[in-house]
Design a protein around this motif. Sequence first.
Motif, PDB file in Angstrom:
ATOM      1  N   GLN A  38       0.885  -1.177   0.000  1.00  0.00           N
ATOM      2  CA  GLN A  38       0.000   0.000   0.000  1.00  0.00           C
ATOM      3  C   GLN A  38       0.921   1.224   0.000  1.00  0.00           C
ATOM      4  N   PRO A  39       0.359   2.428  -0.199  1.00  0.00           N
ATOM      5  CA  PRO A  39       1.218   3.612  -0.175  1.00  0.00           C
ATOM      6  C   PRO A  39       2.056   3.700   1.101  1.00  0.00           C
ATOM      7  N   VAL A  40       3.327   4.045   0.920  1.00  0.00           N
ATOM      8  CA  VAL A  40       4.264   4.076   2.039  1.00  0.00           C
ATOM      9  C   VAL A  40       5.217   5.262   1.842  1.00  0.00           C
ATOM     10  N   GLY A  41       5.644   5.836   2.947  1.00  0.00           N
ATOM     11  CA  GLY A  41       6.595   6.959   2.875  1.00  0.00           C
ATOM     12  C   GLY A  41       7.649   6.790   3.946  1.00  0.00           C
ATOM     13  N   ILE A  42       8.829   7.304   3.675  1.00  0.00           N
ATOM     14  CA  ILE A  42       9.920   7.174   4.651  1.00  0.00           C
ATOM     15  C   ILE A  42      10.720   8.468   4.666  1.00  0.00           C
ATOM     16  N   ASP A  43      11.226   8.825   5.844  1.00  0.00           N
ATOM     17  CA  ASP A  43      12.098  10.007   5.918  1.00  0.00           C
ATOM     18  C   ASP A  43      13.193   9.799   6.954  1.00  0.00           C
ATOM     19  N   VAL A  44      14.418  10.027   6.524  1.00  0.00           N
ATOM     20  CA  VAL A  44      15.549  10.010   7.457  1.00  0.00           C
ATOM     21  C   VAL A  44      16.167  11.407   7.431  1.00  0.00           C
TER      22      VAL A  44
ATOM     23  N   ASP B   2      -6.217   6.895   7.582  1.00  0.00           N
ATOM     24  CA  ASP B   2      -5.865   5.473   7.542  1.00  0.00           C
ATOM     25  C   ASP B   2      -4.373   5.232   7.295  1.00  0.00           C
ATOM     26  N   PHE B   3      -3.545   5.970   8.003  1.00  0.00           N
ATOM     27  CA  PHE B   3      -2.091   5.806   7.896  1.00  0.00           C
ATOM     28  C   PHE B   3      -1.539   5.736   9.318  1.00  0.00           C
ATOM     29  N   ILE B   4      -0.581   4.863   9.549  1.00  0.00           N
ATOM     30  CA  ILE B   4       0.119   4.961  10.832  1.00  0.00           C
ATOM     31  C   ILE B   4       1.630   4.971  10.612  1.00  0.00           C
ATOM     32  N   CYS B   5       2.322   5.470  11.627  1.00  0.00           N
ATOM     33  CA  CYS B   5       3.770   5.672  11.497  1.00  0.00           C
ATOM     34  C   CYS B   5       4.529   4.850  12.522  1.00  0.00           C
ATOM     35  N   LYS B   6       5.787   4.646  12.217  1.00  0.00           N
ATOM     36  CA  LYS B   6       6.695   4.041  13.198  1.00  0.00           C
ATOM     37  C   LYS B   6       8.041   4.746  13.097  1.00  0.00           C
ATOM     38  N   GLN B   7       8.663   4.900  14.276  1.00  0.00           N
ATOM     39  CA  GLN B   7      10.012   5.475  14.307  1.00  0.00           C
ATOM     40  C   GLN B   7      11.015   4.373  14.570  1.00  0.00           C
TER      41      GLN B   7
ATOM     42  N   ALA C 248      11.638   7.846  10.254  1.00  0.00           N
ATOM     43  CA  ALA C 248      10.215   7.549  10.421  1.00  0.00           C
ATOM     44  C   ALA C 248       9.654   6.943   9.136  1.00  0.00           C
ATOM     45  N   VAL C 249       8.699   6.034   9.326  1.00  0.00           N
ATOM     46  CA  VAL C 249       8.033   5.384   8.196  1.00  0.00           C
ATOM     47  C   VAL C 249       6.536   5.533   8.406  1.00  0.00           C
ATOM     48  N   CYS C 250       5.793   5.757   7.319  1.00  0.00           N
ATOM     49  CA  CYS C 250       4.347   5.911   7.421  1.00  0.00           C
ATOM     50  C   CYS C 250       3.699   5.031   6.353  1.00  0.00           C
ATOM     51  N   ALA C 251       2.710   4.248   6.749  1.00  0.00           N
ATOM     52  CA  ALA C 251       2.115   3.303   5.795  1.00  0.00           C
ATOM     53  C   ALA C 251       0.595   3.343   5.872  1.00  0.00           C
ATOM     54  N   LYS C 252      -0.012   3.194   4.695  1.00  0.00           N
ATOM     55  CA  LYS C 252      -1.480   3.172   4.613  1.00  0.00           C
ATOM     56  C   LYS C 252      -1.996   1.783   4.982  1.00  0.00           C
ATOM     57  N   ARG C 253      -3.189   1.761   5.573  1.00  0.00           N
ATOM     58  CA  ARG C 253      -3.850   0.495   5.921  1.00  0.00           C
ATOM     59  C   ARG C 253      -2.916  -0.483   6.607  1.00  0.00           C
ATOM     60  N   ALA C 254      -2.158   0.043   7.583  1.00  0.00           N
ATOM     61  CA  ALA C 254      -1.239  -0.852   8.301  1.00  0.00           C
ATOM     62  C   ALA C 254      -1.604  -0.841   9.772  1.00  0.00           C
ATOM     63  N   LYS C 255      -1.234  -1.901  10.449  1.00  0.00           N
ATOM     64  CA  LYS C 255      -1.380  -1.953  11.898  1.00  0.00           C
ATOM     65  C   LYS C 255       0.018  -1.900  12.492  1.00  0.00           C
ATOM     66  N   LYS C 256       0.046  -1.581  13.780  1.00  0.00           N
ATOM     67  CA  LYS C 256       1.348  -1.418  14.437  1.00  0.00           C
ATOM     68  C   LYS C 256       2.256  -2.636  14.230  1.00  0.00           C
TER      69      LYS C 256
END
Length: 237
Positions: free
Chosen positions: A103-109, A189-194, A204-212
Amino acid sequence: MVEVYICQLPEKKSQAELEMLSERVPDERQKRIRQFFHLEDAYRAMIGDLLLNHVLQEKTGTGLKDTVIEKNVYGKPFLYDYPAFQYNISHSGKYVVCALHDQPVGIDVEKVQSFDLRIAKHLFTGFEYRDIIHSRNKNLACFEIWTLKESYLKAVGKGLAIPLHSFRVKNMDNNQIEIVDMEKNEKVDFICKQYTIAADYKLAVCAKRAKKNDFAEYPAEICFDELRRSIGDEYCG
Ligand code: COA
Ligand code: MG
């Protein structure tokens, strides 16, 4: 599953190596790599492509040279032939990172530098700014919010066409980082993880329709030599 890959720039870099390795990436990317003035910038862009090539090869058996990188109108790259292979790349300082999802995903360092609190106040929402001024290390907190917000922008793929005040990042009681639409006061409907990679970097990463639990616990480290080997470079050690 949201996968995360990380590669460090090699200590030793050379124009000759850059030219040789970038032959293995699509022509339009080669052209871009050649346009950088600083060798470090060119290496970061090239390693992003080699990392993508490595993961694509592993997942689909196809290399980057044999597929077409398209871009949406805001410049987010995607592989038209592999809709279930969604990815995003980021680079800063000595790190290049790549996130993968179906699904759509984004990342930033980002390499942590000093962050002017007046700029933070202007850029971030009141909620985010309040979290920053209440944190022990305000500078790190600024970069934490920055990378989380940017990972969302990059996941959606519209960059700064999404106003920074139109959404906030919110760390819930269960440590799940959610994105809240400020106007509707509703989570999207997006959640992130560091991920912790080094004291002076934020990732940090952010993904659509994802669970922790869909997020990989740690980034998978791919060393530069492994990337060179994966393109069949006869010169690598
Ligand atoms: N959406 C998602 N990914 C994009 C993108 C877009 N619209 N445009 C480019 N990318 C990808 C590319 O793979 C690019 O790699 P390349 O330069 O080697 O081709 C990669 O993202 C670069 O990411 P990053 O290293 O994080 O770059 P950046 O932080 O300098 O820029 C962009 C991020 C690309 C989304 C930029 O267009 C942008 O919007 N910058 C604004 C940053 C900002 O103000 N953030 C606010 C946080 S609070
Ligand atoms: Mg960035």
